[in-house]
Design a protein around this motif. Structure first.
Motif, mmCIF file in Angstrom:
data_model
loop_
_atom_site.group_PDB
_atom_site.id
_atom_site.type_symbol
_atom_site.label_atom_id
_atom_site.label_comp_id
_atom_site.label_asym_id
_atom_site.label_seq_id
_atom_site.Cartn_x
_atom_site.Cartn_y
_atom_site.Cartn_z
ATOM 1 N N LEU A 24 -9.186 -5.358 5.343
ATOM 2 C CA LEU A 24 -9.383 -4.240 6.271
ATOM 3 C C LEU A 24 -10.657 -3.455 5.964
ATOM 4 C CD1 LEU A 24 -5.681 -2.980 6.351
ATOM 5 C CD2 LEU A 24 -6.913 -4.085 8.235
ATOM 6 N N ALA A 25 -11.537 -4.021 5.164
ATOM 7 C CA ALA A 25 -12.737 -3.317 4.699
ATOM 8 C C ALA A 25 -13.614 -2.792 5.834
ATOM 9 C CB ALA A 25 -13.555 -4.211 3.776
ATOM 10 N N ALA A 26 -13.567 -3.420 6.994
ATOM 11 C CA ALA A 26 -14.387 -2.968 8.118
ATOM 12 C C ALA A 26 -13.856 -1.679 8.749
ATOM 13 C CB ALA A 26 -14.461 -4.064 9.184
ATOM 14 N N GLU A 27 -12.632 -1.326 8.427
ATOM 15 C CA GLU A 27 -12.032 -0.101 8.956
ATOM 16 C C GLU A 27 -12.613 1.118 8.238
ATOM 17 O OE1 GLU A 27 -9.955 0.018 11.488
ATOM 18 O OE2 GLU A 27 -9.691 -2.142 11.655
ATOM 19 N N GLU A 28 -12.620 2.242 8.911
ATOM 20 C CA GLU A 28 -13.129 3.473 8.307
ATOM 21 C C GLU A 28 -12.308 3.871 7.083
ATOM 22 O OE1 GLU A 28 -13.661 8.121 9.541
ATOM 23 O OE2 GLU A 28 -14.043 6.603 11.072
ATOM 24 N N ASP A 29 -10.985 3.754 7.170
ATOM 25 C CA ASP A 29 -10.092 4.076 6.054
ATOM 26 C C ASP A 29 -9.083 2.931 5.916
ATOM 27 O OD1 ASP A 29 -8.330 5.071 4.163
ATOM 28 O OD2 ASP A 29 -8.131 7.033 5.119
ATOM 29 N N PRO A 30 -9.454 1.878 5.184
ATOM 30 C CA PRO A 30 -8.590 0.704 5.088
ATOM 31 C C PRO A 30 -7.182 1.019 4.575
ATOM 32 C CG PRO A 30 -10.699 0.288 4.013
ATOM 33 C CD PRO A 30 -10.673 1.726 4.411
ATOM 34 N N VAL A 31 -7.066 1.936 3.640
ATOM 35 C CA VAL A 31 -5.750 2.271 3.092
ATOM 36 C C VAL A 31 -4.879 2.917 4.164
ATOM 37 C CG1 VAL A 31 -4.516 3.655 1.377
ATOM 38 C CG2 VAL A 31 -6.593 2.409 0.726
ATOM 39 N N ALA A 32 -5.440 3.829 4.922
ATOM 40 C CA ALA A 32 -4.680 4.488 5.991
ATOM 41 C C ALA A 32 -4.212 3.477 7.026
ATOM 42 C CB ALA A 32 -5.515 5.583 6.649
ATOM 43 N N VAL A 33 -5.064 2.531 7.370
ATOM 44 C CA VAL A 33 -4.691 1.502 8.338
ATOM 45 C C VAL A 33 -3.552 0.646 7.792
ATOM 46 C CG1 VAL A 33 -5.488 -0.560 9.568
ATOM 47 C CG2 VAL A 33 -6.955 1.469 9.444
ATOM 48 N N LEU A 34 -3.658 0.245 6.528
ATOM 49 C CA LEU A 34 -2.605 -0.567 5.923
ATOM 50 C C LEU A 34 -1.273 0.182 5.919
ATOM 51 C CD1 LEU A 34 -1.627 -3.116 4.533
ATOM 52 C CD2 LEU A 34 -2.438 -2.152 2.366
ATOM 53 N N VAL A 35 -1.291 1.442 5.548
ATOM 54 C CA VAL A 35 -0.059 2.238 5.520
ATOM 55 C C VAL A 35 0.528 2.351 6.923
ATOM 56 C CG1 VAL A 35 0.848 4.573 5.112
ATOM 57 C CG2 VAL A 35 -0.650 3.487 3.413
#
Length: 88
Positions: free
Chosen positions: A36-47
């Motif tokens: 998810l590295a391309a996302e602005e906040d990969p951790v938030a997206v994963l959660v």
């Protein structure tokens, strides 16, 4: 366990590996965050897109920061096995 209270250890066919209590292996979470590295906040997206709590993801990433060779080796093994299976 004192340094990483949400981390437990599991035995399996590929040896002992770190996992999150009540969740997946640390390497899996680290790999998903990488993916998810391309996302602005990969951790938030994963959660948001999983059943994982932010505390679980943060614990996995802290463990990876402490033991990058161990976690990265598991990710690489998974990627190699996945690539080999897709060629079959």
């Amino acid at each position: 366990r004192d340094e990483h209270p949400l981390v437990t250890f599991r035995d399996g066919p590929t040896g002992r590996r770190a996992g999150i209590v009540g969740g997946p292996d640390v390497w899996e979470i680290a790999m998903w965050v990488e993916d998810l590295a391309a996302e602005e906040d990969p951790v938030a997206v994963l959660v948001e897109e999983s059943a994982l709590a932010r505390a679980q993801v943060d614990a996995a990433l802290r463990y990876r920061a402490a033991y990058p060779g161990e976690v990265d080796a598991r990710i690489e093994l998974h990627r190699q096995e996945t690539a080999a299976a897709s060629r079959s």
